[in-house]
Design an enzyme around this catalytic site. Structure first.
Site, PDB file in Angstrom:
ATOM      1  N   ASP A 103       1.824  13.963 -22.264  1.00  0.00           N
ATOM      2  CA  ASP A 103       1.793  13.972 -20.809  1.00  0.00           C
ATOM      3  C   ASP A 103       0.778  15.050 -20.409  1.00  0.00           C
ATOM      4  O   ASP A 103       0.270  15.828 -21.231  1.00  0.00           O
ATOM      5  CB  ASP A 103       3.181  14.207 -20.202  1.00  0.00           C
ATOM      6  CG  ASP A 103       3.233  13.660 -18.767  1.00  0.00           C
ATOM      7  OD1 ASP A 103       2.155  13.436 -18.176  1.00  0.00           O
ATOM      8  OD2 ASP A 103       4.341  13.467 -18.229  1.00  0.00           O
TER       9      ASP A 103
HETATM   10  C1  NOJ Z   1       2.189  13.267 -15.259  1.00  0.00           C
HETATM   11  C2  NOJ Z   1       3.312  12.302 -15.315  1.00  0.00           C
HETATM   12  O1  NOJ Z   1       4.474  12.908 -15.829  1.00  0.00           O
HETATM   13  C3  NOJ Z   1       3.022  11.041 -16.116  1.00  0.00           C
HETATM   14  O2  NOJ Z   1       4.063  10.126 -15.916  1.00  0.00           O
HETATM   15  C4  NOJ Z   1       1.689  10.467 -15.737  1.00  0.00           C
HETATM   16  O3  NOJ Z   1       1.448   9.278 -16.434  1.00  0.00           O
HETATM   17  C5  NOJ Z   1       0.615  11.512 -15.970  1.00  0.00           C
HETATM   18  N1  NOJ Z   1       0.885  12.670 -15.143  1.00  0.00           N
HETATM   19  C6  NOJ Z   1      -0.788  10.981 -15.675  1.00  0.00           C
HETATM   20  O4  NOJ Z   1      -1.005  10.892 -14.332  1.00  0.00           O
END
Ligand code: NOJ
Length: 748
Positions: free
Chosen positions: A289
């Site tokens: 993430d």
């Molecule tokens: C943070 C989020 O937790 C995740 O779900 C997402 O795909 C990423 N950012 C990318 O934007």
């Protein structure tokens, strides 16, 4: 009710989408293994590491940007993937820049959060899950993939399959609710929808199962917070939807932000190498993430970015999302012997294979056709699919005296902050979905149905959060003229989603105060809700005549709400998360344990030393699986084909379901099982099957389920996944509170 039409539409839409495979004649290249190994043989270690690096463009960012200048990094050949770049023109520009600078002509992979639609926005995932309909989940993902792929996107960060039992957590809106079994079925359908059967087709994209793992169990519902849980609960409740997507062929996984029992998920070898890539044999790649490698430092797990890089690579992370750490650390770590070349090669290979399967080596611009982009986005059939999904997501929570459906001849006052809203209605994280001027508001939807202007009025009355009372008087005056009042209320879209945890889950602001004023007018009041989590609605349940949970229903939401209110759509959705009476009951979920001192309710002779609250009932306001219809259903004649099940055998469970009301309607028939005694204690009941049926008015159908010993397995005292012989109880009905039951024995 337009069910037949809806099903024909669904099938037609699916068929067209599946048919869209052709594209310009591809340049012939070698089979994947040969191609990738020949390519890797030519790659330097720097070029391999670059494949493991993702930077973000300037689109929707959800944190600090790691690579300060992604353009410069692309020019240097340092990037394998770009996040947050959308549309054909822009992604082409970046790809051209990359291809001009990549010595071995390795294309960039463009990823974007296509969560519940790309441009045509479907209901938020929690809403969509209320359809209990994998075909709807597949259709929505298929449309989202088709639009995104037509816009230059190769990869979405969905499905989010986190089991969530705490409505304070804003991200419950992105998932399919609290249940493992249902969540697994919907997760598989979404993977199928995004990826189709051929990733190189121009209408499919890579899916990404997230967030691995147990992110939904964040303490106190606070985002990014700590998780501590037994391996048994992890494996039994939280991991199965992830595993289901591996079985469905998902090509990528994302780590989660949280720690699990002391080890952050992004540095968690047990999760990534042992379980995911080992036990489950996942052969796709793992992305972190956003900046999750960097976050190993504040977690207190790594002392600096070098160690964070090392721990992540060793744990099995293949790609660094935005953190910039792999780019800066891996070569040095390799020279120090802290990571191996085999680890880097393996990560690189997994990523190149995904690029190969998308057809990017044949043609890096295969998703960059401006003409296609124009034709594909917001097509009529996609909007129709979004309307269908929104209609299927509606959950009728209360309907006293059949206030709903509304009658066209009634004078109806539509009030509330969301009545004319085109912004919140598509929900949070709506990709490139258009809001104002495009999404269909409730007002617009109603006006399409009711042409006689004297029969409907629209006024806001109050805002969602703002406590201003200056609009209330006018709204009350118009409400006083009506036969029925419909109040359209809820949360602001950004009160749900990432970093949007709440400590109070009531209707925000002074909306409730306004409802109380409306009630004083003595007319029936219908509450239509748009929100992204279970809310505490005890007062509303007590005081409103009808409540329709519409979630954030997407681009076509206003049409769906209007069609439901006026009876063109009979709501058949069922809750996938329990609604508590009061926040103090949270976490509350249907498949809890009995305890040694179970409370039997008001008739329990012993009231004091029982597992209960002194100021609230234990039961929820609306249980998991609950949802009414404009018609009514009666269940009878529950039968088991045998009282005994053999270890290799099955038993059939049948039940008669009758439509006893005045409308055709859909019902989700649910089967729950309770394992009465175990070497470890078992939940009160667990969902083991469901069937959605359409019954015409007056019609009766016998619904059949099959249970096998496989359905009864759990992690026993030795952590073996087995079914233990003994007594079981089966419940079948229209919610998790189903009363009809029978018993059987699993014999040795
Ligand atoms: C943070 C989020 O937790 C995740 O779900 C997402 O795909 C990423 N950012 C990318 O934007």
């Amino acid at each position: 009710m337009k069910f037949t039409k809806a099903i024909i539409l669904l099938l037609a839409c699916g068929a067209t989408l599946y048919a869209q495979k052709g594209k310009k004649a591809a340049q012939k290249i070698k089979p994947r293994n040969e191609f990738v190994s020949e390519l890797m043989a030519k790659m330097t270690i720097e070029e391999k590491i670059a494949q493991l690096v993702q930077f973000t463009a300037d689109g929707t960012v959800t944190g600090p940007k790691g690579g300060d200048n992604f353009i410069e990094e692309i020019k240097k050949g340092n990037v394998g993937s770009i996040l947050n770049a959308t549309n054909v023109k822009y992604t082409r520009q970046l790809q051209e820049l990359n291809m001009a600078n990549s010595r071995l002509k390795i294309p960039l992979l463009f990823g974007y959060d296509v969560i519940h639609g790309y441009r045509t926005i479907f209901p938020i995932t929690l809403g969509e899950s209320s359809s209990w309909d994998p075909a709807i989940a597949e259709l929505a993902s298929k449309v989202a993939a088709a639009e995104a792929a037509a816009s230059g996107i190769h990869w979405t960060f969905a499905p989010m399959v986190d089991i969530a039992r705490d409505p304070r957590w804003g991200r419950v809106s992105e998932g399919a609710g609290e249940d493992t079994y249902l969540g697994s079925k919907l997760a598989m359908a979404r993977v199928k929808g995004f990826q189709g059967t051929d990733l190189s087709a121009v209408n499919t994209i890579l899916a990404c199962t997230k967030h691995f793992a147990a992110y939904g169990a964040a303490e106190a519902g606070r985002d990014y917070n700590t998780v501590d849980m037994s391996e048994r609960v992890l494996r039994e409740t939280y991991l199965p939807p992830f595993k289901a997507t591996v079985d469905a062929g998902v090509r990528t996984f994302m780590t989660s932000f949280n720690e699990i029992s002391g080890v952050p998920a992004t540095g968690n070898k047990f999760l990534l190498r042992d379980i995911l890539k080992g036990e489950w044999k996942f052969d796709g790649f793992v992305v972190t993430d956003y900046t999750a490698i960097n976050e190993l430092i504040p977690h207190g797990f790594a002392k600096d970015s070098m160690q964070a890089g090392e721990l992540s690579m060793v744990a099995g992370v293949d790609m660094d999302m935005v953190g910039g750490i792999y780019l800066k650390s891996l070569k040095k770590l390799l020279s120090q012997g802290k990571v191996t070349e085999a680890q880097i090669n393996d990560a690189c290979k997994r990523i190149l294979e995904a690029k190969y399967d998308l057809g990017l080596f044949e043609d890096p611009y295969r998703y960059n056709d401006e003409k296609r982009e124009k034709q594909e986005i917001n097509k009529k059939e996609y909007l129709d699919a979004a309307l269908l999904a929104a209609n299927k997501s509606m959950v009728l929570l209360k309907n006293s005296n059949n206030v709903l459906p509304l009658k066209r001849e009634q004078k109806v006052a539509f009030v509330g902050p969301l009545v004319s809203d085109e912004w919140n209605i598509i929900g949070s994280w709506a990709a490139t979905g258009d809001r104002n001027g495009y999404a269909v508001s409730v007002e617009e939807g109603v006006k399409k149905l009711i042409s006689d202007k004297s029969k409907v009025s629209f006024s806001k009355g109050v805002e969602i959060i703002d406590a201003k009372r200056d609009m209330m008087k006018a709204a009350l005056e118009s409400a006083a003229q009506a036969d029925v009042i419909v109040a359209v209320m809820g949360e602001f879209e950004n009160m749900t989603g990432e970093a949007a945890s709440r400590t109070v889950i009531d209707l925000p602001g002074i909306q409730k105060e306004f409802l109380a004023e409306l009630k004083k007018l003595g007319k029936p009041v219908v509450l239509v809700l748009m929100n992204g989590r279970p809310l505490t609605l005890s007062w509303e349940n007590e005081n409103m005549d009808a409540i329709l949970e519409a979630w954030f229903p997407g681009t076509m939401g206003g049409d769906a709400i209007a069609q439901t209110l006026y009876g063109l759509n009979n709501p058949g959705g069922k809750l996938t998360m329990t609604f508590p009476r009061t926040l103090g009951q949270v976490p509350i979920y249907y498949n809890h344990k009995n305890t040694g001192r179970p409370y039997l309710g008001a008739k329990d002779p012993e009231q004091k030393y029982k597992s209960r609250y002194i100021d609230s009932d234990n039961s929820p306001l609306y249980p998991f699986g609950y949802g009414l219809s404009y018609t009514s259903f009666a269940y009878s004649n529950l039968k088991l084909s045998s009282k005994n099940m053999n270890a290799n055998g099955t038993i059939k469970v049948t039940i008669d379901v009758s439509n006893t009301g005045n409308y055709d309607g859909e019902e989700v028939v649910q089967l729950y099982v309770k394992d009465k005694i175990g070497s470890v204690t078992r939940p009160m009941r667990e969902l083991k099957g469901f069937k959605k049926i359409l019954l015409k008015k007056g019609e009766k159908q016998t619904v059949e389920f099959e249970l096998s010993a496989d359905d009864l397995r759990f992690y026993d005292i030795k952590m073996q996944f087995v079914a233990e012989p003994g007594d079981f109880e089966v419940f079948v009905g229209g919610s998790s509170a189903a009363a009809l039951s029978d018993t059987f024995v699993l014999v040795k």
